[in-house]
Motif scaffolding. Sequence first.
Motif, PDB file in Angstrom:
ATOM      1  N   ARG A  39      -0.812  11.895   1.179  1.00  0.00           N
ATOM      2  CA  ARG A  39       0.544  11.346   1.529  1.00  0.00           C
ATOM      3  C   ARG A  39       0.334   9.959   0.832  1.00  0.00           C
ATOM      4  NH1 ARG A  39       1.365  15.929   2.797  1.00  0.00           N
ATOM      5  NH2 ARG A  39       2.658  16.822   4.274  1.00  0.00           N
ATOM      6  N   PRO A  40       1.637   9.304   0.822  1.00  0.00           N
ATOM      7  CA  PRO A  40       1.409   7.851   0.205  1.00  0.00           C
ATOM      8  C   PRO A  40       0.579   6.895   1.413  1.00  0.00           C
ATOM      9  CG  PRO A  40       3.567   8.833  -0.279  1.00  0.00           C
ATOM     10  CD  PRO A  40       2.814   9.674   0.687  1.00  0.00           C
ATOM     11  N   ASN A  41       0.867   7.188   2.568  1.00  0.00           N
ATOM     12  CA  ASN A  41       0.239   6.469   3.667  1.00  0.00           C
ATOM     13  C   ASN A  41      -1.185   6.743   3.824  1.00  0.00           C
ATOM     14  OD1 ASN A  41      -0.600   5.363   6.243  1.00  0.00           O
ATOM     15  ND2 ASN A  41       1.002   6.315   7.290  1.00  0.00           N
ATOM     16  N   CYS A  42      -2.127   5.871   3.642  1.00  0.00           N
ATOM     17  CA  CYS A  42      -3.589   6.258   3.643  1.00  0.00           C
ATOM     18  C   CYS A  42      -3.994   6.517   5.070  1.00  0.00           C
ATOM     19  CB  CYS A  42      -4.439   4.858   3.252  1.00  0.00           C
ATOM     20  SG  CYS A  42      -4.288   4.974   1.288  1.00  0.00           S
ATOM     21  N   PHE A  43      -3.184   6.154   6.075  1.00  0.00           N
ATOM     22  CA  PHE A  43      -3.683   6.528   7.366  1.00  0.00           C
ATOM     23  C   PHE A  43      -3.172   7.873   7.982  1.00  0.00           C
ATOM     24  CE2 PHE A  43      -3.586   1.796   7.360  1.00  0.00           C
ATOM     25  CZ  PHE A  43      -4.702   1.398   7.561  1.00  0.00           C
ATOM     26  N   PHE A  44      -2.274   8.491   7.093  1.00  0.00           N
ATOM     27  CA  PHE A  44      -1.542   9.915   7.670  1.00  0.00           C
ATOM     28  C   PHE A  44      -2.745  10.941   7.589  1.00  0.00           C
ATOM     29  CE2 PHE A  44       0.600  13.693   6.952  1.00  0.00           C
ATOM     30  CZ  PHE A  44       1.309  13.719   8.100  1.00  0.00           C
ATOM     31  N   ASN A 104     -14.768  -2.834  13.357  1.00  0.00           N
ATOM     32  CA  ASN A 104     -13.885  -3.966  13.656  1.00  0.00           C
ATOM     33  C   ASN A 104     -13.403  -4.940  12.845  1.00  0.00           C
ATOM     34  OD1 ASN A 104     -13.424  -5.657  15.932  1.00  0.00           O
ATOM     35  ND2 ASN A 104     -14.731  -7.164  15.732  1.00  0.00           N
ATOM     36  N   ILE A 105     -12.831  -4.112  11.890  1.00  0.00           N
ATOM     37  CA  ILE A 105     -11.997  -4.725  10.775  1.00  0.00           C
ATOM     38  C   ILE A 105     -10.646  -5.379  11.405  1.00  0.00           C
ATOM     39  CG2 ILE A 105     -10.655  -4.366   8.243  1.00  0.00           C
ATOM     40  CD1 ILE A 105     -14.022  -4.165   8.579  1.00  0.00           C
ATOM     41  N   GLN A 106     -10.489  -6.636  10.888  1.00  0.00           N
ATOM     42  CA  GLN A 106      -9.375  -7.378  11.335  1.00  0.00           C
ATOM     43  C   GLN A 106      -8.324  -7.910  10.357  1.00  0.00           C
ATOM     44  OE1 GLN A 106      -8.766  -8.246  14.728  1.00  0.00           O
ATOM     45  NE2 GLN A 106     -10.548  -6.658  15.020  1.00  0.00           N
ATOM     46  N   GLU A 107      -8.905  -7.505   9.224  1.00  0.00           N
ATOM     47  CA  GLU A 107      -7.877  -7.910   7.715  1.00  0.00           C
ATOM     48  C   GLU A 107      -8.428  -6.976   6.663  1.00  0.00           C
ATOM     49  OE1 GLU A 107      -7.476 -11.762   5.006  1.00  0.00           O
ATOM     50  OE2 GLU A 107      -8.384 -12.127   6.895  1.00  0.00           O
ATOM     51  N   LEU A 108      -7.037  -6.468   5.875  1.00  0.00           N
ATOM     52  CA  LEU A 108      -7.391  -5.633   4.991  1.00  0.00           C
ATOM     53  C   LEU A 108      -6.926  -6.183   3.469  1.00  0.00           C
ATOM     54  CD1 LEU A 108      -5.787  -2.338   6.205  1.00  0.00           C
ATOM     55  CD2 LEU A 108      -8.229  -2.897   6.181  1.00  0.00           C
ATOM     56  N   ILE A 109      -7.607  -6.155   2.716  1.00  0.00           N
ATOM     57  CA  ILE A 109      -7.166  -6.476   1.245  1.00  0.00           C
ATOM     58  C   ILE A 109      -6.919  -5.168   0.623  1.00  0.00           C
ATOM     59  CG2 ILE A 109      -7.906  -7.617  -0.758  1.00  0.00           C
ATOM     60  CD1 ILE A 109     -10.322  -8.863   1.041  1.00  0.00           C
ATOM     61  N   VAL A 110      -5.640  -4.992   0.174  1.00  0.00           N
ATOM     62  CA  VAL A 110      -5.230  -3.642  -0.451  1.00  0.00           C
ATOM     63  C   VAL A 110      -4.758  -3.682  -1.812  1.00  0.00           C
ATOM     64  CG1 VAL A 110      -3.345  -1.843  -0.381  1.00  0.00           C
ATOM     65  CG2 VAL A 110      -4.281  -3.121   1.864  1.00  0.00           C
ATOM     66  N   ALA A 159       2.106   0.918   7.280  1.00  0.00           N
ATOM     67  CA  ALA A 159       1.217   1.553   8.286  1.00  0.00           C
ATOM     68  C   ALA A 159       0.403   0.909   8.961  1.00  0.00           C
ATOM     69  CB  ALA A 159       0.870   2.794   7.679  1.00  0.00           C
ATOM     70  N   ALA A 160      -0.350   0.168   8.234  1.00  0.00           N
ATOM     71  CA  ALA A 160      -1.394  -0.760   8.783  1.00  0.00           C
ATOM     72  C   ALA A 160      -0.718  -1.809   9.723  1.00  0.00           C
ATOM     73  CB  ALA A 160      -2.213  -1.861   7.763  1.00  0.00           C
ATOM     74  N   LYS A 161       0.299  -2.379   9.494  1.00  0.00           N
ATOM     75  CA  LYS A 161       0.836  -3.438  10.164  1.00  0.00           C
ATOM     76  C   LYS A 161       1.411  -2.880  11.359  1.00  0.00           C
ATOM     77  CE  LYS A 161       3.026  -7.209  11.205  1.00  0.00           C
ATOM     78  NZ  LYS A 161       2.155  -8.252  12.011  1.00  0.00           N
TER      79      LYS A 161
END
Length: 135
Positions: free
Chosen positions: A90-95, A107-113, A128-130
Amino acid sequence: MSAPQNKQALIVLDMQNGLFHAPQPPFEAHQLLQNINQLIDYAHLKQIPVFAIRHVGSDHTPLASTSPLTQFIAELNIDHDLDQVLEKTRPNCFFQTNLEQRLKSLNIQELIVCGLKTEFCIDSTCRAAKDLRCN
């Protein structure tokens, strides 16, 4: 004592043959690839985890995980021994992936996409990350 730094991760989305080497390639494809490879190289240098994610579909379709269209482009600086490679449907990488669990375990706090395509998977993944961020 210095302020704690955010633990970062780099997510590289859909830099695969079917999108990058398409009849209508991405805008300024060469510069895009150069920029993404610079991010990957910087992440490797700074020991920032890299997650390379590709979009796949059902078996026996052009988007099957074994299809040449869904393979990462050869020019991409992904290190298959070092970087974490995932597949999404799916478009959402978390799904229906374990990306969230992997990020939490580090313990990732910040994503660079970065990657393809801004109006689809980049947008969906960032939103989704937000939504997943808990404070």
